[in-house]
Design an enzyme around this catalytic site. Structure first.
Site, PDB file in Angstrom:
ATOM      1  CG  HIS A  17      35.264 -28.067 -10.269  1.00  0.00           C
ATOM      2  ND1 HIS A  17      34.530 -27.432 -11.234  1.00  0.00           N
ATOM      3  CD2 HIS A  17      35.276 -29.379 -10.604  1.00  0.00           C
ATOM      4  CE1 HIS A  17      34.133 -28.314 -12.137  1.00  0.00           C
ATOM      5  NE2 HIS A  17      34.556 -29.508 -11.770  1.00  0.00           N
ATOM      6  CE  LYS A  41      40.566 -28.283 -32.931  1.00  0.00           C
ATOM      7  NZ  LYS A  41      40.774 -29.704 -32.723  1.00  0.00           N
ATOM      8  NE  ARG A  91      30.333 -35.158  -9.752  1.00  0.00           N
ATOM      9  CZ  ARG A  91      30.215 -34.663 -10.975  1.00  0.00           C
ATOM     10  NH1 ARG A  91      29.595 -33.520 -11.178  1.00  0.00           N
ATOM     11  NH2 ARG A  91      30.702 -35.308 -12.018  1.00  0.00           N
ATOM     12  CB  SER A 128      30.821 -27.788 -15.486  1.00  0.00           C
ATOM     13  OG  SER A 128      31.883 -27.702 -14.584  1.00  0.00           O
TER      14      SER A 128
END
Ligand code: PNS
Length: 158
Positions: A17, A41, A91, A128
């Site tokens: 990123h 949340k 990617r 991630s």
């Protein structure tokens, strides 16, 4: 002034990123890294506030990149701020299949264009979720995420 938004959940930000943010910042006057998700949340490893804080620390030396968050439709953010460009990393063809309908939907909704940068080959396998999975079981993700993210994940999984 040209501004682009790099949107994502960034739970947590990876070096892939960061590479996209810094490359985008060479082509636009200003880049906004936009962490999407509901701040009230907790639906990830890191809260939205924690994700923003980590990215701010990683990008501290970058003069034309800032970080913001948004809990609604992406195009509502871009329209509100008169931003006409999104930048995302690709990617693989899997990313393309995922990104194409979102880019087309966002364009239909607001006219915003999505620019794609090809991910640096070094980070072609980095995500991630994969980094979280490896870190969760004690694996080493040094070099794939910023050092402060390595430490933050260690603290979460301790
Ligand atoms: O990092 P991600 O999870 O791949 O990011 C996807 C993201 C955040 C760009 C997308 O889910 C998004 O735009 N969310 C905001 C809500 C929205 O606008 N949804 C409609 C997209 S067409």
């Amino acid at each position: 002034m040209t501004t682009a938004v790099c949107p994502g959940s960034f739970d947590p930000v990876t070096n892939g990123h960061v590479d996209i943010f810094t490359r985008a910042a060479r082509h636009f006057d200003e880049v906004v890294v936009l962490v999407t998700g509901n701040p009230t949340k907790s639906s990830g490893l890191f809260s939205v506030e924690e994700r923003v804080a980590l990215i701010e620390r990683v990008l501290a030396g970058a003069p034309n990149i800032r970080v913001d968050f948004w809990g609604g439709l992406l195009v509502d953010y871009t329209s509100k701020h008169n931003i006409t460009a999104l930048v995302k990393g690709l990617r693989s063809s899997l990313d393309y299949e995922y990104e194409l309908p979102m880019a087309q939907m966002n364009r239909r909704l607001s006219g915003v264009d999505t620019y794609f940068l090809l991910t640096d080959e070094k980070y072609g396998f980095t995500s991630s979720s994969l980094c979280k999975e490896v870190a969760k079981y004690g694996g080493d993700v040094t070099g794939l995420v910023p050092d402060i993210v390595v430490e933050a994940m260690k603290a979460k999984f301790r």
